[in-house]
Design an enzyme around this catalytic site. Structure first.
Site, short mmCIF file in Angstrom:
data_model
loop_
_atom_site.label_atom_id
_atom_site.label_comp_id
_atom_site.label_asym_id
_atom_site.label_seq_id
_atom_site.Cartn_x
_atom_site.Cartn_y
_atom_site.Cartn_z
N ARG A 29 16.69 -18.11 15.18
CA ARG A 29 17.62 -18.94 14.41
C ARG A 29 16.98 -19.68 13.24
O ARG A 29 17.40 -19.53 12.10
CB ARG A 29 18.29 -19.99 15.33
CG ARG A 29 19.19 -19.45 16.40
CD ARG A 29 20.43 -18.77 15.85
NE ARG A 29 21.30 -19.66 15.11
CZ ARG A 29 22.23 -20.45 15.63
NH1 ARG A 29 22.40 -20.49 16.95
NH2 ARG A 29 23.00 -21.21 14.88
N HIS A 75 25.90 -11.58 14.08
CA HIS A 75 25.49 -12.99 14.26
C HIS A 75 26.59 -13.80 14.95
O HIS A 75 27.37 -14.49 14.29
CB HIS A 75 25.16 -13.60 12.89
CG HIS A 75 24.36 -14.85 12.96
ND1 HIS A 75 23.01 -14.87 13.26
CD2 HIS A 75 24.70 -16.14 12.78
CE1 HIS A 75 22.56 -16.10 13.24
NE2 HIS A 75 23.57 -16.90 12.95
N TYR A 119 38.42 -18.99 -0.38
CA TYR A 119 38.61 -19.09 -1.83
C TYR A 119 37.49 -18.42 -2.62
O TYR A 119 37.71 -17.96 -3.74
CB TYR A 119 38.70 -20.56 -2.26
CG TYR A 119 39.85 -21.30 -1.61
CD1 TYR A 119 41.17 -20.89 -1.79
CD2 TYR A 119 39.62 -22.43 -0.82
CE1 TYR A 119 42.22 -21.57 -1.20
CE2 TYR A 119 40.66 -23.12 -0.23
CZ TYR A 119 41.96 -22.69 -0.42
OH TYR A 119 42.99 -23.36 0.17
#
Length: 745
Positions: A29, A75, A119
């Site tokens: 990670r 992931h 967006y």
């Protein structure tokens, strides 16, 4: 089925589970790989975009699509972490070499966050496609199963540059953290080439090429001489200053313009810097500031501070360096995953790991390419040989009953069952010995290949294949040849994507700020019962004396250059500089003492306050809840520390009263059950501040001191006790350590 219970030690299970969790966070990670300089989430995002075909020359795709696909395939840790990684890889103010081309609002240097993933749009940068993902189809890295073993993902990307140095990295794992500054691509490429030419080169030798970090925000590194040790050990602190220019303002004023900021100031720290500069003016640290404006735009940072005409500009800039984050520290801890475990590495070690990785990738790449060229060579030689005996081949094909019969003749020379026009043809056919692949190519060959120009092209192609085979074998057999290929690719990337250095590296003298001494004057300290403190001048106090005395709990005179002492019920003394207390109008609200001292208003109550300078001239009397009393010389409280113990207390005891001894004659202790004891102050001995003192009053049961009063020379002195007026002068004078007189109500 019989139940089986396994007994184990709880602490061992917890220890093993925590270690497993910690290693998972460290490896999978938080920390980057030394080979490609990427964290797992970054690697997976880039690979997923590559798989989706969102290349630099293709249209943008919605970020939500990329995030969702990455989360579903590679992931499974939540969309926010994936999108955050994607956003950071687009930000040119955080990365020296952005890896993703973002379209839309991906945040800015001033700390505004990116728009929602639905967006924004993104695609790969050209450098990412060419230097990070180019050779994935050539078996250059291992592919491993994803989390549910339904897909394959690369264990590392075949990155052709030391990305760990170029883009740096930041991450917090369990018990460890990494913080690697970004560097200039051109300088890193030169250092890698220097290492490949001479592997015995020292860190100092490498630093002839890599001068130091190259932050995307520019700025000035001011501790050049310390960089060698930092790059040797992989640990240290880099001091960075913003770039400051001086411009002429209107009406003869001077503008201090900040055009580059320290890298650690990215984000909300810019607004924090503006607030800190404003606070310098509000707290009277400087009176040179006329106006502050943030004129930053897409073109870059521009923070303008307008100064008065007679301002000492150099001293003001030094004050910004000392009092704000215009000079900041970047903590270096070059920690990365190397050979499967976390390791702190110096500059040379990082380059060595990357170069070793480049040789591994190149070996696998050219081994794959060589195998393909040798396969092409085999087929080409078969086709050329077939063209030389094309009439015989056609005769075999026309005389065969099926493909297998024709193939057997071409490979093994079997002529049984095949009709030939002549015995000579049969004898020649029996001598054929094409390989399996050559025979298949001959059988699939189209007739137009027999055209003269096509035959010539086939011969030229064969010559090119032989040249490639020779070149690949040379690269694989000679390390120097492979090194030259790696350096050529690195130079090509550097020439296309490199940029000039932004950060200046130098040795700068420490900023020396000479604080202007304020004109010494007497002021009135006011603090209300809510703990808000302020100071006003003597004339203002005299005009508002009645209101000030009514509204405030503590009022006394002090010097504006001195300190104020706050005594608390827990026996602590907190000192506060008067300069840190707002000076202004009578109706100003003031500032909570919590904000300018170590005093915690929720746990401690101020029971007395005084000017530190005045304490040297007087003695202090302490009274506790359990009636322990003593007199202490005020000079013992003239200390430099902001917080010290003012008195010693027994268990479950606390300070009830602290008073400066001045013109008091007698002391009156009032207990919670209504007992009053009055005696002369001479009976209280003088002791050190760390002494318990003597008992002033005896109690029965759980009684304790509630209030402390003092009598002075003069007429009547009334206090209110449970709505009854009590004249302190009429109370009977007794001896210390008595029970006192009960007041009936």
């Amino acid at each position: 089925m019989e139940e089986k219970i396994i007994k184990t030690e709880y602490s061992e299970v917890m220890q093993k589970s925590y270690i497993d969790y910690a290693m998972s966070v460290i490896i999978a990670r938080a920390l980057p790989d030394a080979r490609d300089g990427l964290k797992p989430v970054q690697r997976r995002v880039l690979y997923d975009m590559h798989e989706l075909g969102i290349k630099y020359d293709k249209p943008y795709r919605k970020s939500a699509r990329i995030v969702g696909d990455t989360m579903g395939k590679y992931h499974p840790h939540g969309d926010s972490s994936i999108y955050d990684a994607l956003v950071v890889m687009t930000q040119d103010f955080k990365k020296g070499l952005p890896l993703v081309d973002g379209h839309g609002n991906f945040g800015n240097i001033e700390g505004d966050g990116a728009a929602a993933m639905r967006y924004t749009e993104a695609r790969l940068e050209k450098v990412t496609q060419e230097a990070f993902l180019a050779d994935l189809d050539k078996d250059v890295v291992d592919f491993i199963p994803n989390f549910d073993e339904t897909e394959k993902e690369p264990s590392v990307l075949p990155v052709k540059i030391p990305n760990l140095l170029v883009n740096g990295s930041e991450g917090i794992a369990v018990g460890m953290a990494t913080s690697i500054p970004p560097h200039n691509l051109g300088e890193v490429a030169d250092a890698v080439k220097a290492y490949m030419l001479d592997e015995t080169i020292t860190t100092e030798g490498l630093m002839k090429y890599i001068k130091g970090p190259d932050f995307p925000t520019g700025g000035i590194v001011i501790n050049k001489d310390e960089l060698l040790e930092i790059y040797e050990t992989g640990v240290g602190k880099i001091k960075v200053r913003g770039k400051v220019d001086i411009e002429k303002g209107k009406a003869g004023k001077t503008n201090v313009v900040i055009s580059e900021i320290p890298y650690p100031m990215i984000g909300a720290n810019i607004s924090k810097f503006l607030m800190d500069v404003a606070a310098l003016s509000e707290t009277k640290k400087t009176q040179d500031i006329v106006d502050i404006s943030n004129q930053s735009s897409k073109e870059g940072i521009r923070i303008v501070i307008e100064l008065k005409r007679d301002a000492d500009v150099d001293n003001f800039i030094n004050m910004l360096y000392k009092k704000t984050r215009l000079e900041d520290t970047f903590g270096v801890n070059m920690l990365a995953i190397a050979d499967g475990r976390p390791e702190i590495m110096g500059l040379k070690q990082i380059i060595k790991h990357n170069v070793d990785f480049q040789f591994q990738v190149a070996t696998r790449k050219y081994t794959t390419l060589l195998a393909k060229e040798q396969e092409r060579k085999e087929i080409q030689e078969g086709l050329i040989k077939a063209c030389n005996v094309i009439d015989l081949v056609i005769e075999i094909l026309r005389g065969s009953k099926d493909r297998n019969m024709a193939k057997a003749c071409l490979v093994e020379g079997k002529v049984d069952g095949i009709k030939f026009r002549s015995k000579e043809s049969k004898i020649m056919a029996a001598q054929l010995c094409f390989t399996e692949k050559q025979a298949n190519a001959i059988l699939e060959m189209r007739l137009y290949k027999l055209i003269g120009l096509e035959l010539e092209a086939l011969i030229n192609e064969h010559e090119e294949t032989m040249a490639n085979i020779y070149r690949y074998e040379d690269i694989l057999d000679r390390r120097d040849s492979m090194a030259q290929v790696i350096m050529n690719e690195l130079e090509q990337i550097r020439s296309e994507f490199g940029s000039s250095r932004k950060t200046v590296i130098e040795n700068a003298a420490e900023a020396v700020y000479v604080e202007k001494k304020a004109e010494e004057m007497e002021v009135i300290f006011l603090m209300d019962r809510f703990g808000y403190a302020r100071t006003i001048d003597l004339a203002t106090y005299e005009r508002n004396k009645e209101a000030a005395d009514t509204e405030n709990k503590f009022i006394f005179t002090c010097k504006n250059t001195g300190k104020v002492c706050l005594f608390t019920n827990t026996g602590q003394l907190h000192t506060v500089k008067v300069m840190d207390i707002p000076f202004g109008k009578f109706r100003d609200k003031g500032i909570p003492v919590d904000n300018i001292s170590n005093f915690n208003g929720e746990k401690e109550l101020v029971v007395a306050a005084a000017s530190q300078t005045s304490l040297n001239l007087y003695r202090m009397i302490f009274v506790t809840r359990q009636a322990m009393m003593k007199v202490v010389d005020g000079g013992e409280f003239d200390v430099a520390k902001r917080t010290v113990a003012a008195t010693k207390l027994s268990d479950d005891d606390e300070v009830v009263s602290v008073e400066i001894l001045n013109d008091q004659k007698q002391i009156v202790l009032q207990s919670a059950e209504g007992y009053f004891l009055k005696f002369d102050l001479e009976e209280i001995p003088e002791k050190k501040k760390n002494a318990l003192g003597v008992r002033g009053m005896r109690f029965t049961g759980k009684d304790h001191v509630e209030n402390v009063y003092y009598t002075r020379t003069g007429g009547e002195q009334f206090i209110s006790y449970r709505e009854k007026q009590v004249d302190l002068h009429k109370l009977k004078t007794a001896k210390r350590d008595g029970k006192g007189t009960k007041i009936r109500v």
